[in-house]
Design a protein around this motif. Structure first.
Motif, PDB file in Angstrom:
ATOM      1  N   ALA A 116     -14.519  34.815  38.906  1.00 19.29           N
ATOM      2  CA  ALA A 116     -15.225  35.888  39.612  1.00 19.29           C
ATOM      3  C   ALA A 116     -14.753  37.253  39.125  1.00 19.29           C
ATOM      4  N   GLY A 117     -13.455  37.369  38.832  1.00 15.39           N
ATOM      5  CA  GLY A 117     -12.927  38.628  38.339  1.00 15.39           C
ATOM      6  C   GLY A 117     -13.528  39.018  37.002  1.00 15.39           C
ATOM      7  N   VAL A 118     -13.655  38.053  36.096  1.00 24.09           N
ATOM      8  CA  VAL A 118     -14.251  38.343  34.791  1.00 24.09           C
ATOM      9  C   VAL A 118     -15.704  38.772  34.952  1.00 24.09           C
ATOM     10  N   TRP A 136      -3.909  40.586  37.892  1.00 23.64           N
ATOM     11  CA  TRP A 136      -3.789  39.221  38.383  1.00 23.64           C
ATOM     12  C   TRP A 136      -3.253  39.229  39.816  1.00 23.64           C
ATOM     13  N   PRO A 137      -3.814  38.417  40.731  1.00 22.42           N
ATOM     14  CA  PRO A 137      -4.901  37.477  40.453  1.00 22.42           C
ATOM     15  C   PRO A 137      -6.288  37.962  40.866  1.00 22.42           C
ATOM     16  N   ASN A 138      -6.376  39.025  41.707  1.00 21.36           N
ATOM     17  CA  ASN A 138      -7.670  39.223  42.373  1.00 21.36           C
ATOM     18  C   ASN A 138      -8.115  40.665  42.521  1.00 21.36           C
ATOM     19  N   PRO A 251      -9.801  33.032  27.313  1.00 23.18           N
ATOM     20  CA  PRO A 251      -9.665  34.239  26.477  1.00 23.18           C
ATOM     21  C   PRO A 251     -10.353  35.457  27.088  1.00 23.18           C
ATOM     22  N   ALA A 252     -11.446  35.253  27.814  1.00 25.16           N
ATOM     23  CA  ALA A 252     -12.129  36.385  28.451  1.00 25.16           C
ATOM     24  C   ALA A 252     -11.240  37.019  29.514  1.00 25.16           C
ATOM     25  N   TYR A 253     -10.535  36.174  30.281  1.00 24.80           N
ATOM     26  CA  TYR A 253      -9.647  36.732  31.297  1.00 24.80           C
ATOM     27  C   TYR A 253      -8.489  37.484  30.644  1.00 24.80           C
ATOM     28  N   LEU A 254      -7.924  36.914  29.588  1.00 20.59           N
ATOM     29  CA  LEU A 254      -6.817  37.587  28.905  1.00 20.59           C
ATOM     30  C   LEU A 254      -7.250  38.960  28.389  1.00 20.59           C
ATOM     31  N   ARG A 255      -8.475  39.054  27.884  1.00 24.36           N
ATOM     32  CA  ARG A 255      -8.970  40.333  27.367  1.00 24.36           C
ATOM     33  C   ARG A 255      -9.085  41.385  28.466  1.00 24.36           C
ATOM     34  N   ASN A 256      -9.373  40.952  29.674  1.00 26.58           N
ATOM     35  CA  ASN A 256      -9.639  41.874  30.771  1.00 26.58           C
ATOM     36  C   ASN A 256      -8.435  42.128  31.669  1.00 26.58           C
ATOM     37  N   CYS A 257      -7.321  41.408  31.458  1.00 29.04           N
ATOM     38  CA  CYS A 257      -6.194  41.467  32.390  1.00 29.04           C
ATOM     39  C   CYS A 257      -5.192  42.538  31.981  1.00 29.04           C
ATOM     40  N   ASP A 283      -3.095  27.517  31.344  1.00 27.44           N
ATOM     41  CA  ASP A 283      -4.387  26.834  31.440  1.00 27.44           C
ATOM     42  C   ASP A 283      -4.784  26.505  32.872  1.00 27.44           C
ATOM     43  N   ASP A 284      -3.847  26.607  33.822  1.00 26.17           N
ATOM     44  CA  ASP A 284      -4.156  26.387  35.228  1.00 26.17           C
ATOM     45  C   ASP A 284      -4.388  27.689  35.982  1.00 26.17           C
ATOM     46  N   GLY A 285      -4.436  28.807  35.268  1.00 29.16           N
ATOM     47  CA  GLY A 285      -4.694  30.101  35.896  1.00 29.16           C
ATOM     48  C   GLY A 285      -3.467  30.757  36.486  1.00 29.16           C
ATOM     49  N   ARG A 286      -2.281  30.193  36.218  1.00 30.58           N
ATOM     50  CA  ARG A 286      -1.055  30.752  36.767  1.00 30.58           C
ATOM     51  C   ARG A 286      -0.519  31.868  35.883  1.00 30.58           C
ATOM     52  N   LEU A 287       0.101  32.854  36.510  1.00 29.24           N
ATOM     53  CA  LEU A 287       0.741  33.940  35.785  1.00 29.24           C
ATOM     54  C   LEU A 287       2.111  33.465  35.300  1.00 29.24           C
TER      55      LEU A 287
END
Length: 318
Positions: A116-118, A136-138, A251-257, A283-287
């Motif tokens: 949702a964030g992306v 991260w995360p929201n 990779p999209a989340y990494l680009r935007n974080c 890969d599980d969305g954890r920081l």
């Protein structure tokens, strides 16, 4: 008329019929869309609908929330028609053969709020021409100030609980036979004025799209763009069986974080605290935080970006 939604021309009401025509279409994800003048919480409304058996794809938006909620029970409230408050119902545990979607294991559910964030960051950046980034995360940030928050909650369908170790606390509550439905809620500050912003306290400063200089602050195209982005990313994630790498979501989340590379202080629900450099999202969305004792992967908690000199700043509060 003082009670008319058109008395403030900077804040026209959403058009439910037009939004339905545009978004509730054959073969689409969204199956119903309601715009309510006021409600306590769109997330609570959709959670109730989920427990009553509503189909995946329900969308509830509200012109005003009287008891909107953020993570960890915090309030998310704004004046009428000054923001977007929208919640959607997703059922990722249900296979959809007609779409080529297998059931998604609950261990992947932690990616839904990041997804949702992306979608939100991409929609806001494209429509407003502002540099929207994700903490991260929201949290959605614009120039370091919070402009939106995301809340993911589970709607249990049975009495037993099932949760993978990496599943965030707000997504705990599945039945052994059926994993829970998930409600994603988004609260976006659109036309709030400086005297209407919530008090930032010791955490993030707060802003709105209008205050940040958005090229548009029209909620109708913003809502359409956010929901279309959610539909697109959810479809890719579902088609990949919840695998964020195969879906292109990781990779999209990494680009935007914006959190990555920062020294951070993570306060966990258990009361323990980790301090270190935010290295990546696993890969599980954890920081993943590199501390003095080694790497620590966290799935939930308050994250503060630490300013030079060791002063915490930019803490989550929403």
């Amino acid at each position: 008329m003082p009670s008319s939604p058109y008395t403030d021309l900077d804040r026209p009401p959403l058009d439910q019929r037009a939004l339905r025509r545009a978004l509730v279409v054959p073969g689409g994800l969204w199956t119903d869309l309601e715009v309510r003048p006021v409600t306590r919480s769109t997330n609570a409304d959709v959670l109730a609908a989920a427990r009553a058996g509503a189909a995946e794809g329900l969308v509830v938006a509200a012109e005003q929330q009287s008891a909107g909620r953020g993570r960890l029970g915090r309030d998310w409230i704004s004046p009428p028609r000054a923001g977007l408050a929208v919640s959607v119902l997703l059922r990722p545990a249900q296979a959809r053969p007609s779409r080529g979607w297998p059931a998604v294991p609950i261990s992947r559910y932690g990616w839904l709020s990041l997804l949702a964030g992306v979608a939100l960051a991409e929609a806001v950046t494209r429509l407003t021409e502002l540099p929207a980034r994700l903490k991260w995360p929201n949290d959605l940030l614009i120039d370091g100030a919070k402009c939106a928050g995301i809340l993911a909650e589970a709607a249990p369908v049975g009495p037993a609980a099932l949760a993978a170790p990496s599943t965030p606390p707000e997504l705990v509550g599945a039945a052994t036979a059926d994993a829970p439905a998930v409600v994603l809620g988004i609260g976006l500050n659109v036309t709030l004025r400086s005297d209407e912003l919530p008090q930032p306290g010791a955490g993030l400063p707060v802003t709105s799209l209008q205050l940040a200089g958005a090229s548009t602050a029209d909620r109708d195209p913003l809502l359409r763009a956010v929901l279309r982005g959610l539909e697109s990313w959810y479809g890719r994630w579902r088609g990949a069986g919840g695998d964020p790498v195969a879906a292109g979501l990781h990779p999209a989340y990494l680009r935007n974080c914006v959190t990555l590379g920062h020294e951070v202080r993570v306060s966990l629900p258990s009361g323990s605290v980790h301090v270190g450099v935010a290295r990546t999202i696993d890969d599980d969305g954890r920081l993943v935080v590199r501390t003095a004792d080694g790497d620590v992967a966290v799935s939930a908690g308050d994250v503060s970006h630490v300013r030079p000199g060791g002063t915490p700043g930019n803490g989550t509060h929403g």
